[in-house]
Design a protein around this motif. Sequence first.
Motif, PDB file in Angstrom:
ATOM      1  N   ASP A 126     -21.940 -60.205  -6.624  1.00 61.81           N
ATOM      2  CA  ASP A 126     -22.769 -59.396  -5.744  1.00 61.81           C
ATOM      3  C   ASP A 126     -22.300 -59.524  -4.291  1.00 61.81           C
ATOM      4  O   ASP A 126     -22.200 -58.550  -3.569  1.00 61.81           O
ATOM      5  CB  ASP A 126     -24.231 -59.836  -5.873  1.00 61.81           C
ATOM      6  CG  ASP A 126     -25.163 -58.969  -5.060  1.00 61.81           C
ATOM      7  OD1 ASP A 126     -25.060 -57.741  -5.172  1.00 61.81           O
ATOM      8  OD2 ASP A 126     -25.981 -59.534  -4.313  1.00 61.81           O
ATOM      9  N   SER A 127     -22.025 -60.775  -3.879  1.00 62.16           N
ATOM     10  CA  SER A 127     -21.572 -61.028  -2.510  1.00 62.16           C
ATOM     11  C   SER A 127     -20.898 -62.390  -2.473  1.00 62.16           C
ATOM     12  O   SER A 127     -20.910 -63.137  -3.452  1.00 62.16           O
ATOM     13  CB  SER A 127     -22.750 -60.981  -1.527  1.00 62.16           C
ATOM     14  OG  SER A 127     -23.713 -61.937  -1.875  1.00 62.16           O
ATOM     15  N   THR A 128     -20.326 -62.712  -1.324  1.00 53.76           N
ATOM     16  CA  THR A 128     -19.686 -64.013  -1.118  1.00 53.76           C
ATOM     17  C   THR A 128     -20.253 -64.623   0.156  1.00 53.76           C
ATOM     18  O   THR A 128     -20.299 -63.976   1.204  1.00 53.76           O
ATOM     19  CB  THR A 128     -18.154 -63.863  -0.984  1.00 53.76           C
ATOM     20  OG1 THR A 128     -17.647 -63.221  -2.144  1.00 53.76           O
ATOM     21  CG2 THR A 128     -17.484 -65.207  -0.810  1.00 53.76           C
ATOM     22  N   MET A 129     -20.700 -65.870   0.050  1.00 49.52           N
ATOM     23  CA  MET A 129     -21.172 -66.606   1.213  1.00 49.52           C
ATOM     24  C   MET A 129     -19.980 -67.343   1.827  1.00 49.52           C
ATOM     25  O   MET A 129     -19.174 -67.935   1.108  1.00 49.52           O
ATOM     26  CB  MET A 129     -22.241 -67.629   0.826  1.00 49.52           C
ATOM     27  CG  MET A 129     -23.507 -67.026   0.277  1.00 49.52           C
ATOM     28  SD  MET A 129     -24.333 -65.906   1.423  1.00 49.52           S
ATOM     29  CE  MET A 129     -24.656 -66.985   2.795  1.00 49.52           C
ATOM     30  N   ILE A 130     -19.894 -67.310   3.146  1.00 57.26           N
ATOM     31  CA  ILE A 130     -18.819 -67.988   3.870  1.00 57.26           C
ATOM     32  C   ILE A 130     -19.479 -68.960   4.838  1.00 57.26           C
ATOM     33  O   ILE A 130     -20.278 -68.549   5.685  1.00 57.26           O
ATOM     34  CB  ILE A 130     -17.925 -66.982   4.618  1.00 57.26           C
ATOM     35  CG1 ILE A 130     -17.384 -65.951   3.634  1.00 57.26           C
ATOM     36  CG2 ILE A 130     -16.806 -67.695   5.357  1.00 57.26           C
ATOM     37  CD1 ILE A 130     -16.779 -64.736   4.284  1.00 57.26           C
TER      38      ILE A 130
END
Length: 186
Positions: free
Chosen positions: A102-106
Amino acid sequence: MLRKLLPVLLSVLALVAGAVGGDLLRGTTAAGIAAPDPQAALPADELPGVEPIAADNAIPPPPAAAPPRPAEPGKADAAAATAWFKFPQQFFVPVMHGGHLDSTMILSLSVEMPETASEEVYAHEIKLRDALLRQLLIHANTGGFDGNFTTEAHLRKLRAELTATARTIVPRIGEILIGDIARQER
Protein backbone atom coordinates in the motif's frame (compact mmCIF):
# COMPACT_ATOMS: atom_id res chain seq x y z
CA MET A 1 65.97 -15.34 8.36
CA LEU A 2 67.10 -11.92 9.59
CA ARG A 3 64.14 -10.28 7.79
CA LYS A 4 61.74 -12.36 9.88
CA LEU A 5 63.49 -11.77 13.20
CA LEU A 6 64.13 -8.03 12.80
CA PRO A 7 60.47 -6.91 13.27
CA VAL A 8 60.10 -9.16 16.33
CA LEU A 9 63.34 -7.87 17.88
CA LEU A 10 62.38 -4.25 17.23
CA SER A 11 58.96 -4.84 18.85
CA VAL A 12 60.53 -6.38 21.95
CA LEU A 13 63.08 -3.56 22.14
CA ALA A 14 60.33 -0.94 21.88
CA LEU A 15 58.31 -2.67 24.60
CA VAL A 16 61.28 -2.79 26.99
CA ALA A 17 62.22 0.84 26.24
CA GLY A 18 58.63 1.94 26.88
CA ALA A 19 58.50 0.10 30.19
CA VAL A 20 61.81 1.58 31.34
CA GLY A 21 60.78 5.07 30.22
CA GLY A 22 57.45 4.79 32.02
CA ASP A 23 59.16 3.59 35.17
CA LEU A 24 61.56 6.55 35.04
CA LEU A 25 58.75 9.05 34.50
CA ARG A 26 56.78 7.63 37.41
CA GLY A 27 59.72 8.32 39.72
CA THR A 28 60.28 4.86 41.15
CA THR A 29 63.49 2.96 41.56
CA ALA A 30 64.19 -0.41 40.01
CA ALA A 31 63.05 -2.15 43.21
CA GLY A 32 59.61 -0.52 42.90
CA ILE A 33 60.10 1.80 45.89
CA ALA A 34 59.30 5.45 45.38
CA ALA A 35 62.41 7.60 45.13
CA PRO A 36 62.68 10.14 47.97
CA ASP A 37 61.91 13.73 47.08
CA PRO A 38 64.88 15.83 48.27
CA GLN A 39 62.65 18.89 48.84
CA ALA A 40 59.88 17.04 50.70
CA ALA A 41 61.64 17.37 54.07
CA LEU A 42 62.14 21.15 53.75
CA PRO A 43 59.63 23.46 55.43
CA ALA A 44 57.48 25.49 53.01
CA ASP A 45 59.36 28.71 53.73
CA GLU A 46 62.70 27.12 52.75
CA LEU A 47 61.57 25.70 49.37
CA PRO A 48 63.25 27.48 46.48
CA GLY A 49 60.93 29.94 44.72
CA VAL A 50 58.10 29.62 47.30
CA GLU A 51 56.85 32.64 49.22
CA PRO A 52 55.16 31.94 52.58
CA ILE A 53 51.51 33.01 52.77
CA ALA A 54 50.44 35.30 55.59
CA ALA A 55 47.58 33.97 57.72
CA ASP A 56 45.32 36.93 56.88
CA ASN A 57 45.77 36.34 53.12
CA ALA A 58 45.25 32.59 53.27
CA ILE A 59 43.00 31.01 50.69
CA PRO A 60 39.97 29.34 52.28
CA PRO A 61 39.55 25.61 51.65
CA PRO A 62 37.06 24.63 48.93
CA PRO A 63 33.52 23.71 50.07
CA ALA A 64 32.81 20.04 50.56
CA ALA A 65 31.27 18.39 47.52
CA ALA A 66 27.80 16.90 47.78
CA PRO A 67 27.69 13.10 47.59
CA PRO A 68 26.80 11.78 44.12
CA ARG A 69 23.18 10.78 43.57
CA PRO A 70 22.47 7.29 42.26
CA ALA A 71 21.34 7.29 38.64
CA GLU A 72 17.88 6.07 37.72
CA PRO A 73 17.87 2.79 35.82
CA GLY A 74 17.77 3.34 32.06
CA LYS A 75 18.56 7.05 32.37
CA ALA A 76 21.91 8.62 31.57
CA ASP A 77 23.67 10.19 34.55
CA ALA A 78 23.18 13.97 34.48
CA ALA A 79 26.91 14.52 34.95
CA ALA A 80 27.83 12.06 32.19
CA ALA A 81 28.13 13.41 28.68
CA THR A 82 25.49 12.35 26.19
CA ALA A 83 26.32 11.17 22.70
CA TRP A 84 24.20 10.35 19.66
CA PHE A 85 24.60 7.81 16.91
CA LYS A 86 22.66 8.39 13.69
CA PHE A 87 22.13 5.36 11.50
CA PRO A 88 23.77 6.13 8.16
CA GLN A 89 20.91 4.71 6.06
CA GLN A 90 17.20 5.33 6.41
CA PHE A 91 14.81 2.55 7.40
CA PHE A 92 12.33 1.51 4.68
CA VAL A 93 9.25 -0.28 6.01
CA PRO A 94 6.63 -1.69 3.63
CA VAL A 95 3.00 -1.23 4.70
CA MET A 96 0.85 -4.06 3.35
CA HIS A 97 -2.95 -4.23 3.08
CA GLY A 98 -4.72 -7.28 1.69
CA GLY A 99 -1.43 -8.84 0.62
CA HIS A 100 -0.50 -5.86 -1.57
CA LEU A 101 1.99 -3.08 -0.98
CA ASP A 102 0.00 0.00 0.00
CA SER A 103 2.81 2.39 0.95
CA THR A 104 6.37 2.55 2.28
CA MET A 105 7.38 4.24 5.51
CA ILE A 106 10.77 5.98 5.48
CA LEU A 107 12.38 6.73 8.85
CA SER A 108 15.68 8.21 10.02
CA LEU A 109 16.60 7.01 13.49
CA SER A 110 19.26 8.02 16.01
CA VAL A 111 20.39 6.50 19.29
CA GLU A 112 20.83 8.63 22.43
CA MET A 113 23.36 7.14 24.85
CA PRO A 114 25.96 7.97 27.46
CA GLU A 115 29.26 8.87 25.82
CA THR A 116 30.86 5.85 27.47
CA ALA A 117 28.52 3.53 25.52
CA SER A 118 29.37 4.86 22.06
CA GLU A 119 31.93 2.15 21.24
CA GLU A 120 29.46 -0.55 22.26
CA VAL A 121 26.73 0.95 20.06
CA TYR A 122 29.07 1.25 17.07
CA ALA A 123 30.16 -2.36 17.56
CA HIS A 124 26.52 -3.55 17.59
CA GLU A 125 25.25 -1.30 14.76
CA ILE A 126 24.20 -4.17 12.49
CA LYS A 127 22.39 -6.06 15.27
CA LEU A 128 20.67 -2.84 16.37
CA ARG A 129 19.55 -2.07 12.82
CA ASP A 130 18.18 -5.60 12.40
CA ALA A 131 16.28 -5.50 15.70
CA LEU A 132 14.85 -2.02 15.02
CA LEU A 133 13.76 -2.97 11.50
CA ARG A 134 12.10 -6.09 12.89
CA GLN A 135 10.20 -3.95 15.42
CA LEU A 136 9.21 -1.46 12.69
CA LEU A 137 7.81 -4.32 10.57
CA ILE A 138 5.80 -5.57 13.56
CA HIS A 139 4.52 -2.02 14.12
CA ALA A 140 3.51 -1.75 10.45
CA ASN A 141 1.81 -5.17 10.40
CA THR A 142 -0.27 -4.34 13.48
CA GLY A 143 -1.62 -1.12 11.91
CA GLY A 144 0.77 1.29 13.62
CA PHE A 145 1.32 3.29 10.42
CA ASP A 146 -2.36 3.44 9.40
CA GLY A 147 -4.34 6.66 9.71
CA ASN A 148 -2.76 9.62 11.48
CA PHE A 149 0.49 7.97 12.60
CA THR A 150 2.10 11.30 13.53
CA THR A 151 0.02 12.02 16.64
CA GLU A 152 2.06 12.28 19.82
CA ALA A 153 0.44 9.20 21.32
CA HIS A 154 1.33 7.06 18.29
CA LEU A 155 4.91 8.37 18.11
CA ARG A 156 5.41 7.95 21.88
CA LYS A 157 4.32 4.31 21.59
CA LEU A 158 6.63 3.74 18.59
CA ARG A 159 9.61 5.35 20.39
CA ALA A 160 8.97 3.24 23.50
CA GLU A 161 8.81 0.04 21.42
CA LEU A 162 12.01 0.91 19.55
CA THR A 163 13.85 1.87 22.75
CA ALA A 164 12.85 -1.36 24.51
CA THR A 165 14.01 -3.36 21.49
CA ALA A 166 17.35 -1.49 21.29
CA ARG A 167 18.00 -2.03 25.01
CA THR A 168 17.84 -5.79 24.49
CA ILE A 169 20.98 -5.40 22.33
CA VAL A 170 22.77 -2.59 24.25
CA PRO A 171 21.22 -2.04 27.71
CA ARG A 172 22.90 1.37 28.24
CA ILE A 173 20.97 3.03 25.39
CA GLY A 174 18.96 6.04 26.58
CA GLU A 175 16.34 6.61 23.87
CA ILE A 176 15.68 6.02 20.19
CA LEU A 177 15.01 9.31 18.43
CA ILE A 178 12.96 9.66 15.24
CA GLY A 179 14.68 12.26 13.07
CA ASP A 180 12.46 11.97 9.99
CA ILE A 181 9.32 10.02 9.22
CA ALA A 182 7.44 9.96 5.94
CA ARG A 183 5.00 7.76 4.08
CA GLN A 184 5.46 7.23 0.36
CA GLU A 185 2.17 6.19 -1.22
CA ARG A 186 2.26 3.64 -4.01
